[in-house]
Design an enzyme around this catalytic site. Structure first.
Site, short mmCIF file in Angstrom:
data_model
loop_
_atom_site.label_atom_id
_atom_site.label_comp_id
_atom_site.label_asym_id
_atom_site.label_seq_id
_atom_site.Cartn_x
_atom_site.Cartn_y
_atom_site.Cartn_z
N LYS A 265 47.39 33.01 33.90
CA LYS A 265 47.60 34.28 33.18
C LYS A 265 48.60 35.17 33.91
O LYS A 265 49.49 35.76 33.30
CB LYS A 265 46.26 35.02 33.04
CG LYS A 265 46.40 36.46 32.58
CD LYS A 265 45.10 37.22 32.69
CE LYS A 265 44.82 37.82 34.04
NZ LYS A 265 45.34 39.15 34.32
N ASN A 266 48.45 35.25 35.24
CA ASN A 266 49.29 36.20 35.98
C ASN A 266 50.75 35.76 36.10
O ASN A 266 51.57 36.53 36.58
CB ASN A 266 48.69 36.48 37.36
CG ASN A 266 47.52 37.44 37.26
OD1 ASN A 266 47.24 37.99 36.19
ND2 ASN A 266 46.82 37.65 38.36
N ARG B 111 47.64 45.94 32.83
CA ARG B 111 48.48 46.23 33.99
C ARG B 111 49.85 45.53 33.88
O ARG B 111 50.88 46.08 34.25
CB ARG B 111 47.74 45.75 35.24
CG ARG B 111 48.51 45.91 36.53
CD ARG B 111 48.64 47.35 36.93
NE ARG B 111 49.33 47.50 38.21
CZ ARG B 111 49.54 48.67 38.79
NH1 ARG B 111 49.15 49.78 38.22
NH2 ARG B 111 50.17 48.74 39.94
N CYS C 265 42.74 46.41 34.64
CA CYS C 265 41.43 46.42 35.30
C CYS C 265 41.37 47.59 36.27
O CYS C 265 42.31 47.85 37.02
CB CYS C 265 41.21 45.11 36.05
SG CYS C 265 40.70 43.79 34.95
N ARG D 224 45.71 52.39 41.26
CA ARG D 224 46.76 51.36 41.19
C ARG D 224 48.10 52.03 40.93
O ARG D 224 48.59 52.04 39.80
CB ARG D 224 46.41 50.32 40.12
CG ARG D 224 45.16 49.54 40.47
CD ARG D 224 44.82 48.49 39.44
NE ARG D 224 45.59 47.27 39.60
CZ ARG D 224 45.46 46.21 38.82
NH1 ARG D 224 44.60 46.22 37.82
NH2 ARG D 224 46.18 45.12 39.02
N PRO D 225 48.68 52.60 41.97
CA PRO D 225 49.93 53.35 41.77
C PRO D 225 51.10 52.42 41.46
O PRO D 225 51.00 51.20 41.62
CB PRO D 225 50.15 54.03 43.12
CG PRO D 225 49.40 53.22 44.11
CD PRO D 225 48.28 52.55 43.38
N ASP E 45 41.60 38.39 43.99
CA ASP E 45 41.10 38.04 42.66
C ASP E 45 39.95 37.03 42.70
O ASP E 45 39.40 36.68 41.65
CB ASP E 45 42.24 37.51 41.78
CG ASP E 45 43.05 38.65 41.19
OD1 ASP E 45 42.68 39.83 41.39
OD2 ASP E 45 44.07 38.37 40.51
N VAL F 117 43.14 44.40 49.98
CA VAL F 117 44.17 44.64 48.96
C VAL F 117 43.78 45.83 48.07
O VAL F 117 44.57 46.76 47.90
CB VAL F 117 44.43 43.37 48.11
CG1 VAL F 117 45.52 43.65 47.07
CG2 VAL F 117 44.83 42.20 49.00
N ARG G 285 39.90 38.46 28.75
CA ARG G 285 41.29 38.85 29.07
C ARG G 285 41.96 37.79 29.92
O ARG G 285 43.18 37.65 29.91
CB ARG G 285 41.29 40.16 29.87
CG ARG G 285 40.95 41.36 29.06
CD ARG G 285 41.03 42.58 29.91
NE ARG G 285 42.37 42.66 30.49
CZ ARG G 285 42.80 43.63 31.24
NH1 ARG G 285 41.99 44.61 31.54
NH2 ARG G 285 44.01 43.66 31.70
C1 UD1 Z 1 48.49 41.73 40.62
C2 UD1 Z 1 47.57 40.95 39.70
C3 UD1 Z 1 46.13 41.21 40.09
C4 UD1 Z 1 45.90 40.94 41.55
C5 UD1 Z 1 46.93 41.66 42.42
C6 UD1 Z 1 46.87 41.28 43.89
C7 UD1 Z 1 48.70 40.78 37.59
C8 UD1 Z 1 48.79 41.24 36.19
N1 UD1 Z 1 47.78 41.39 38.35
O1 UD1 Z 1 48.22 43.10 40.42
O2 UD1 Z 1 45.32 40.34 39.31
O3 UD1 Z 1 44.62 41.41 41.90
O4 UD1 Z 1 48.25 41.35 41.96
O5 UD1 Z 1 46.99 39.90 44.05
O6 UD1 Z 1 49.38 39.89 38.03
N2 UD1 Z 1 50.36 49.19 45.41
C9 UD1 Z 1 50.85 50.43 45.75
N3 UD1 Z 1 51.94 50.89 45.05
C10 UD1 Z 1 52.52 50.16 44.05
C11 UD1 Z 1 52.01 48.89 43.73
C12 UD1 Z 1 50.90 48.42 44.43
O7 UD1 Z 1 50.35 51.10 46.64
O8 UD1 Z 1 53.51 50.62 43.48
C13 UD1 Z 1 49.19 48.69 46.16
C14 UD1 Z 1 47.96 48.45 45.27
O9 UD1 Z 1 47.23 49.63 45.08
C15 UD1 Z 1 47.21 47.40 46.07
C16 UD1 Z 1 48.34 46.57 46.68
O10 UD1 Z 1 49.51 47.39 46.65
O11 UD1 Z 1 46.52 48.03 47.12
C17 UD1 Z 1 48.64 45.27 45.97
O12 UD1 Z 1 48.81 45.52 44.60
P1 UD1 Z 1 49.75 44.60 43.70
O13 UD1 Z 1 50.02 43.32 44.42
O14 UD1 Z 1 50.88 45.41 43.23
O15 UD1 Z 1 48.82 44.27 42.48
P2 UD1 Z 1 49.24 44.19 40.96
O16 UD1 Z 1 50.61 43.66 40.84
O17 UD1 Z 1 48.88 45.46 40.29
#
Ligand code: UD1
Length: 417
Positions: free
Chosen positions: A22-23, A93, A117, A122-123, A304, A326, A395
């Protein structure tokens, strides 16, 4: 409202075929905005996030539909900047990938805040900082994000302050057509990042990854292609936790064993017997012991898998601990497992779990992986469990109820009114 009903304590035996990831399906579907020709994507999981991504593209004037059980055909030649299905963006997301894809295709993008989720804040600051580094202007408030550029985007060296899957993918998407060489350092190395890069390269992009550095040489245009999505590593790992809880032996086919090598080592250390074949695993679980894990970006233990692994520890001899690095507040599942009698102590970003006899209960899935964890816990528990909010689970897990029933789990999906 739909619910899943499970009668626990059945041994699992049989075979499961893992679906496509999915991702990676989601960013690849949105990446089709960069390609004004037919793209056929195979091994796409039939999960609700994928249907919603296709609906979003269709609402922009693209043609995006399933053309086989697991194949989609997408042509975005007639896609326009305006999106009618904006409410779907707020539910997912991965709709944040519209930012990079639309910036590349149209030079600007305006979307409501992407949802998804909810396991803490999740910034999107890293995404926006990356776009700014390429010369875009980013404006954001609580409701929407606007990104545009008065001039052509320019190549640059982008260093991510923190490893982020989403920001890495978005910056790659934004860089594909930028003249010169864009370098992204401290990038995420998850297989889904690799999957997206392979897809874009097959369409004519010039992107290379060396460890945690991605180098993208701009190209003028991309071409339609046929591409097969990688297998879903988290789905495969989730089913390993299920057999660890219920005991028994299952064959898991359609996997990429290389993506799972660290977890296979961990599971073997816990007592699982795992035999690796060509794109398949045979998993035998008799006596399973606990373990201590720390979640971190790939290739470390995946966040995950955290909730499902917590459910496994409830049944593993001696229990164990999980430190979440994470998403430090990803613990909504704890309250639900406690309803079943789980012994879990949380200190900050770490849970300490003792093995216990869990009993069936009325449960609420709070997000996708937490939902998968409740299924896990219910499969091992004495008596009947009912899991509400099934919409979270579907989902990301294709045919989860059928797949578990086929290996002997007593599980049913009760349709809502
Ligand atoms: C993706 C996956 C999610 C998985 C995550 C980590 C998808 C749709 N989702 O989520 O299933 O749990 O990777 O493997 O693929 N962060 C910031 N600022 C940002 C972006 C991220 O501070 O602009 C932080 C997040 O809060 C978190 C960390 O970075 O603490 C990692 O997040 P990120 O890898 O970006 O997760 P997603 O891409 O949202």
């Amino acid at each position: 409202m739909e619910k899943i009903v499970i009668y626990g304590k059945e041994k699992l035996e049989g075979s499961i075929k893992v679906s496509g990831m999915k991702n990676s399906a989601l960013p690849i579907i949105f990446a089709c905005l960069l390609i004004p020709e037919d793209c056929i994507i195979d091994n796409v999981p039939r999960v609700s996030d994928v249907s919603n991504a296709l609906k979003i593209l269709n609402s922009m004037g693209a043609k995006a539909e399933f053309c086989g059980q697991h194949s989609v055909i997408i042509n975005t030649k007639n896609a326009k900047e305006s999106i009618k299905e904006t409410s779907l963006i707020c539910q997912m997301r991965a709709s944040s990938y519209l930012m990079g894809a639309m910036l590349s295709r149209f030079g600007s993008v305006e979307i409501p805040m992407p949802g998804g989720c909810n396991f803490g804040v999740r910034p999107l600051d890293l995404h926006l900082k990356g776009f700014s580094g390429l010369g875009a202007i980013c404006e954001e408030n609580d409701e929407k994000i606007k990104i545009f550029s008065n001039k052509k985007l320019k190549c640059n060296k982008i260093i991510l302050d923190k490893i982020s899957v989403g920001a890495t993918i978005n910056i790659v998407l934004a860089s594909v057509f930028i003249d010169g060489v864009t370098v992204i350092s401290n990038c995420a190395m998850e297989p889904h990042v690799e999957d997206l890069i392979s897809f874009l390269n097959k369409c004519g992009a010039c992107i290379n990854r060396y460890g945690n550095v991605i180098i993208c040489k701009g190209v003028k245009r991309l071409y339609g292609t046929k591409y097969k999505i990688f297998p879903d590593m988290i789905e495969a790992l989730t089913y390993i936790t299920y057999v660890g809880i219920c005991k028994g032996s299952i064959d898991i086919s359609g996997v990429n064993t290389q993506h799972l090598s660290n977890e296979i080592k961990l599971f073997r250390g816990m007592g699982f017997k795992i035999f690796e074949g060509q794109s398949r695993l045979r998993v035998v679980a008799e006596v399973i012991n606990g373990a201590d894990v720390v979640t971190s970006p790939y290739p470390c233990f995946p966040t995950d898998l955290h909730p499902q692994f917590a459910a496994l520890l409830c049944y593993a001899n001696g229990g164990g601990s999980i430190k979440e690095l994470v998403f430090p507040t990803r613990f909504a599942y704890v309250k639900e497992l406690e309803k079943m009698g789980a012994c879990i102590k949380r200190h900050g970003n770490t849970v300490y779990i003792r093995d216990a006899d869990l009993k069936g209960a009325m449960l609420d899935a709070t997000d996708l992986r937490a939902g998968a964890a409740l299924v896990a816990a219910a499969l091992g528990a004495e008596g009947k469990s009912e899991i509400n909010n099934v919409n979270y689970i579907v989902r990301g897990y294709e045919n989860i109820v059928e797949k578990i029933a086929n290996i002997g789990g007593k599980i049913k999906l009760i349709k809502g009114d």
